[in-house]
Design an enzyme around this catalytic site. Structure first.
Site, mmCIF file in Angstrom:
data_model
loop_
_atom_site.group_PDB
_atom_site.id
_atom_site.type_symbol
_atom_site.label_atom_id
_atom_site.label_comp_id
_atom_site.label_asym_id
_atom_site.label_seq_id
_atom_site.Cartn_x
_atom_site.Cartn_y
_atom_site.Cartn_z
ATOM 1 C CE LYS A 1 -1.354 -51.581 -18.449
ATOM 2 N NZ LYS A 1 -1.599 -49.999 -18.515
ATOM 3 C CG ASP B 1 -4.746 -48.385 -13.196
ATOM 4 O OD1 ASP B 1 -5.245 -48.952 -14.306
ATOM 5 O OD2 ASP B 1 -3.905 -47.360 -13.247
ATOM 6 C CB SER B 2 -9.252 -51.565 -15.157
ATOM 7 O OG SER B 2 -8.701 -52.883 -14.991
ATOM 8 C CD GLU C 1 -7.307 -47.334 -22.567
ATOM 9 O OE1 GLU C 1 -8.686 -47.391 -21.860
ATOM 10 O OE2 GLU C 1 -6.489 -47.502 -21.818
ATOM 11 C CD GLU D 1 -2.206 -45.020 -17.537
ATOM 12 O OE1 GLU D 1 -2.352 -43.681 -17.453
ATOM 13 O OE2 GLU D 1 -3.342 -45.688 -17.142
ATOM 14 C CG ASP E 1 -1.948 -51.465 -14.941
ATOM 15 O OD1 ASP E 1 -0.997 -51.459 -15.673
ATOM 16 O OD2 ASP E 1 -3.139 -51.078 -15.240
#
Length: 275
Positions: free
Chosen positions: A118, A49-50, A187, A120, A88
């Site tokens: 993925k 999602d960057s 991270e 978080e 993501d």
């Protein structure tokens, strides 16, 4: 190699089997062209999602939508043939509950053809990870500095400097791993903590601003290539500076157009001679 001479695409079990072995190389990709360039060289292509910051110019990843991730995920799958593709799950597409997470994760897999999603979060997401994995959706976790929680965390700073924070992150990692995640992005944490997490969990750890002791590493490709100029995190090594190369090419092209040097005779179509 297959009978056609093409290598088989790496699958989730292939990545999981790299625990404690040769490190896993991961890079982000958002487009067909970038996927084609990176695919022969890495084990995992992460559609992060960057892309919200790198491609769309947002100041965080929070505005990224599920439709954006699906469109770019499908492009990366089409542009690759070897790497395991992970997509993501964007902010607010899974935090509401495990049923919401399943619906959206299933949509990502079905509409992109990727191998895994993925997400978080730590202990609070363990139940969701377990729910997805038990229903056939492979999950890569993400602990430590979690960009989707940037507002709650108070900014992008290294985590794990206090004993309490270290204990929290280690507990998060264990919870997500025990819930069935096949891999775990670690991270922005202090190096000894990243090493401890890698030793404590049975799944592959992928470091970013973490430790060389992790089972693999990931970088945002635009950072690695010198294409994202907004800021450069401490943990980034620029392996190329393509920004100036692109600028020079654009400037040369524009000058050639204005001077009528482009297109040349070799770039245009001649009329056919009458027979």
């Amino acid at each position: 190699m297959s009978a056609t001479g093409q290598s088989k695409r790496l699958a989730v079990p292939d990545i999981a089997a790299r625990k404690g072995r040769e490190p896993v190389a991961v890079l982000t990709a958002y487009t067909v062209s970038m996927a084609r360039l990176l695919d022969p060289h890495v084990e995992v292509l992460l559609v992060g999602d960057s892309l919200g910051m790198v491609l769309y110019g947002f100041d965080s990843t929070l505005p990224v939508t599920l439709d954006m991730m699906i469109a770019h995920g499908a492009a990366v799958v089409r542009g690759s043939s070897r790497a395991c593709v992970v997509v993501d799950m964007p902010w607010a597409s899974y935090q509401e509950g495990r049923e919401q997470a399943f619906r959206n994760a299933a949509r990502i897999l079905a509409e992109t053809g990727c191998a895994a999603v993925k997400l978080e979060g730590g202990e609070e997401m363990a139940e969701t990870v377990d729910f997805l994995v038990r229903r056939g959706i492979p999950v890569m976790g993400h602990v430590g500095l979690t960009p989707q929680a940037v507002n709650a965390l108070g900014g992008y700073r290294a985590r794990g400097r206090s004993d309490a924070e270290q204990a929290k992150i280690l507990g998060d990692a264990r919870a997500v791993a025990e819930a069935g995640a096949f891999a775990l992005v670690v991270e922005g944490v202090v190096e000894p903590l990243a090493r401890a997490v890698t030793e404590a969990v049975p799944c592959v750890t992928i470091g970013i601003g973490a430790s060389a002791a992790c089972d693999g590493q990931v970088l945002v490709s635009d950072d690695l290539l010198g294409l994202y100029g907004a800021f450069t995190p401490k943990f980034v090594r620029r392996y190329a500076e393509l920004g100036p190369v692109i600028e020079e090419a654009a400037a040369t092209y524009a000058a050639d157009v204005r001077a009528r040097r482009f297109p040349g005779t070799e770039h245009v179509f001649a009329a056919r001679k009458a027979s």
